[in-house]
Design a protein around this motif. Structure first.
Motif, mmCIF file in Angstrom:
data_model
loop_
_atom_site.group_PDB
_atom_site.id
_atom_site.type_symbol
_atom_site.label_atom_id
_atom_site.label_comp_id
_atom_site.label_asym_id
_atom_site.label_seq_id
_atom_site.Cartn_x
_atom_site.Cartn_y
_atom_site.Cartn_z
ATOM 1 N N SER A 126 0.840 -1.325 0.063
ATOM 2 C CA SER A 126 0.096 -0.046 0.032
ATOM 3 C C SER A 126 0.665 1.263 -0.045
ATOM 4 C CB SER A 126 -0.826 0.001 1.290
ATOM 5 O OG SER A 126 -1.472 1.294 1.330
ATOM 6 N N GLY A 127 0.466 2.141 -0.876
ATOM 7 C CA GLY A 127 0.912 3.508 -1.008
ATOM 8 C C GLY A 127 0.003 4.481 -0.840
ATOM 9 N N ILE A 128 -1.271 4.098 -0.150
ATOM 10 C CA ILE A 128 -2.198 5.286 -0.134
ATOM 11 C C ILE A 128 -2.239 5.987 1.282
ATOM 12 C CG2 ILE A 128 -3.985 3.807 -1.466
ATOM 13 C CD1 ILE A 128 -5.158 3.076 1.356
ATOM 14 N N PRO A 129 -2.513 7.303 1.262
ATOM 15 C CA PRO A 129 -2.091 8.447 2.335
ATOM 16 C C PRO A 129 -2.894 8.066 3.425
ATOM 17 C CG PRO A 129 -3.086 9.155 0.543
ATOM 18 C CD PRO A 129 -3.110 7.969 0.083
ATOM 19 N N PHE A 130 -2.729 7.048 4.599
ATOM 20 C CA PHE A 130 -3.635 7.004 5.774
ATOM 21 C C PHE A 130 -3.794 8.199 6.477
ATOM 22 C CE2 PHE A 130 -2.671 2.527 4.502
ATOM 23 C CZ PHE A 130 -3.933 1.908 4.725
ATOM 24 N N SER A 131 -2.841 8.949 6.573
ATOM 25 C CA SER A 131 -2.840 10.124 7.568
ATOM 26 C C SER A 131 -3.658 11.289 7.029
ATOM 27 C CB SER A 131 -1.429 10.759 7.767
ATOM 28 O OG SER A 131 -0.727 10.947 6.520
ATOM 29 N N THR A 132 -4.017 11.077 5.888
ATOM 30 C CA THR A 132 -4.772 12.140 5.399
ATOM 31 C C THR A 132 -6.527 11.668 4.883
ATOM 32 O OG1 THR A 132 -4.288 11.808 2.889
ATOM 33 C CG2 THR A 132 -3.125 13.773 4.211
ATOM 34 N N MET A 133 -6.516 10.468 5.517
ATOM 35 C CA MET A 133 -8.082 10.110 5.204
ATOM 36 C C MET A 133 -8.692 9.951 6.647
ATOM 37 S SD MET A 133 -7.579 5.930 4.429
ATOM 38 C CE MET A 133 -6.695 6.180 3.173
ATOM 39 N N PRO A 134 -10.172 9.926 6.811
ATOM 40 C CA PRO A 134 -10.770 9.950 8.021
ATOM 41 C C PRO A 134 -10.209 8.491 8.888
ATOM 42 C CG PRO A 134 -12.333 10.338 6.329
ATOM 43 C CD PRO A 134 -10.987 10.164 5.710
ATOM 44 N N GLU A 135 -10.154 8.690 10.070
ATOM 45 C CA GLU A 135 -9.594 7.367 10.865
ATOM 46 C C GLU A 135 -10.377 6.027 10.662
ATOM 47 O OE1 GLU A 135 -7.694 7.847 14.423
ATOM 48 O OE2 GLU A 135 -7.986 5.603 14.832
ATOM 49 N N ALA A 136 -11.876 6.220 10.579
ATOM 50 C CA ALA A 136 -12.480 5.154 10.615
ATOM 51 C C ALA A 136 -12.412 4.333 9.354
ATOM 52 C CB ALA A 136 -13.947 5.686 10.667
#
Ligand SMILES: C[S@@+](CC[C@H](N)C(=O)[O-])C[C@H]1O[C@@H](n2cnc3c(N)ncnc32)[C@H](O)[C@@H]1O
Length: 199
Positions: A126-136
């Motif tokens: 995964s290279g998707i940006p977890f820090s800029t998406m909603p936590e849920a």
């Protein structure tokens, strides 16, 4: 000149930057990953014996190309990309028969696998940006990745911030972490394994 630059760089930085301007939070970076980061991610994924590999967020395909180079000849790479413009670029410029470009969200890895005739993945990258998406949403994606892996399967994620580390620890336990400084910005590469006894 711009056209020559575009065709020389296989990761298509101009298309990538345009995608960032359209959807900055979703793309999460202004330029694609460096060759050094790609190599580190490929090393962490341990692809030599993999048969079914999923990439989340291939972007314009630089990381995808690096994964394909390391992938066995009879393996399949399913690249799940949410941005339809990136999907078009990938389909146009990546004719490898082992690659399936799937337009959709990382929330439904098992749906993508099933659509293409597979039950589970040996590796998810995964290279998707977890820090800029909603936590849920981030938590749902990490749980989905866990559920989509075979026992003993690997999850490799590369990120600037450690949000994915926190989310991954809750589901997978401790990660192995390495840092790649030769990338803008420097990135951490996390690797987890789904325990073999998990059902
Ligand atoms: C930082 S870019 C990484 C691109 C490429 N893998 C690289 O290393 O250069 C993040 C990518 O994740 C995609 N993305 C973001 N959220 C997603 C989601 N929920 N499902 C699938 N792809 C997603 C973005 O469209 C973008 O292509």
């Amino acid at each position: 000149m711009l056209q020559r630059l575009k065709s020389a760089r296989q990761d298509r930085p101009v298309d990538f930057f345009r995608g960032f301007l359209d959807r900055p939070m979703q793309v999460g970076s202004v330029i694609p990953s460096s060759r050094f980061l790609e190599r580190r991610v490929v090393g962490a994924a341990d692809l030599a014996d993999a048969r079914v590999v999923v990439e989340l967020g291939p972007g314009t395909g630089g990381s995808t190309r690096a994964l394909l180079k390391a992938l066995p000849a009879d393996a399949t790479l399913i690249a799940i990309e949410i941005n339809p413009d990136f999907v078009k670029v990938l389909k146009r410029h990546m004719p490898d028969p082992r690659l399936i470009v799937h337009e959709g969200s990382a929330e439904d890895v098992r749906g993508a696998l099933a659509k293409h005739g597979f039950e589970a993945a040996d590796v998810v990258i995964s290279g998707i940006p977890f820090s800029t998406m909603p936590e849920a949403l981030g938590a749902a994606i990490v749980s989905e990745v866990h559920a989509s892996l075979v026992p003993g399967g690997r999850f490799v994620a590369y990120q600037v911030r450690d949000k994915v580390h926190e989310l991954g620890r809750r589901v997978f336990g401790r990660a192995r972490v390495k840092t790649e400084l030769r990338n803008v910005p420097p990135m951490r590469v996390y690797r987890w394994e789904r325990t073999r006894e998990a059902s």
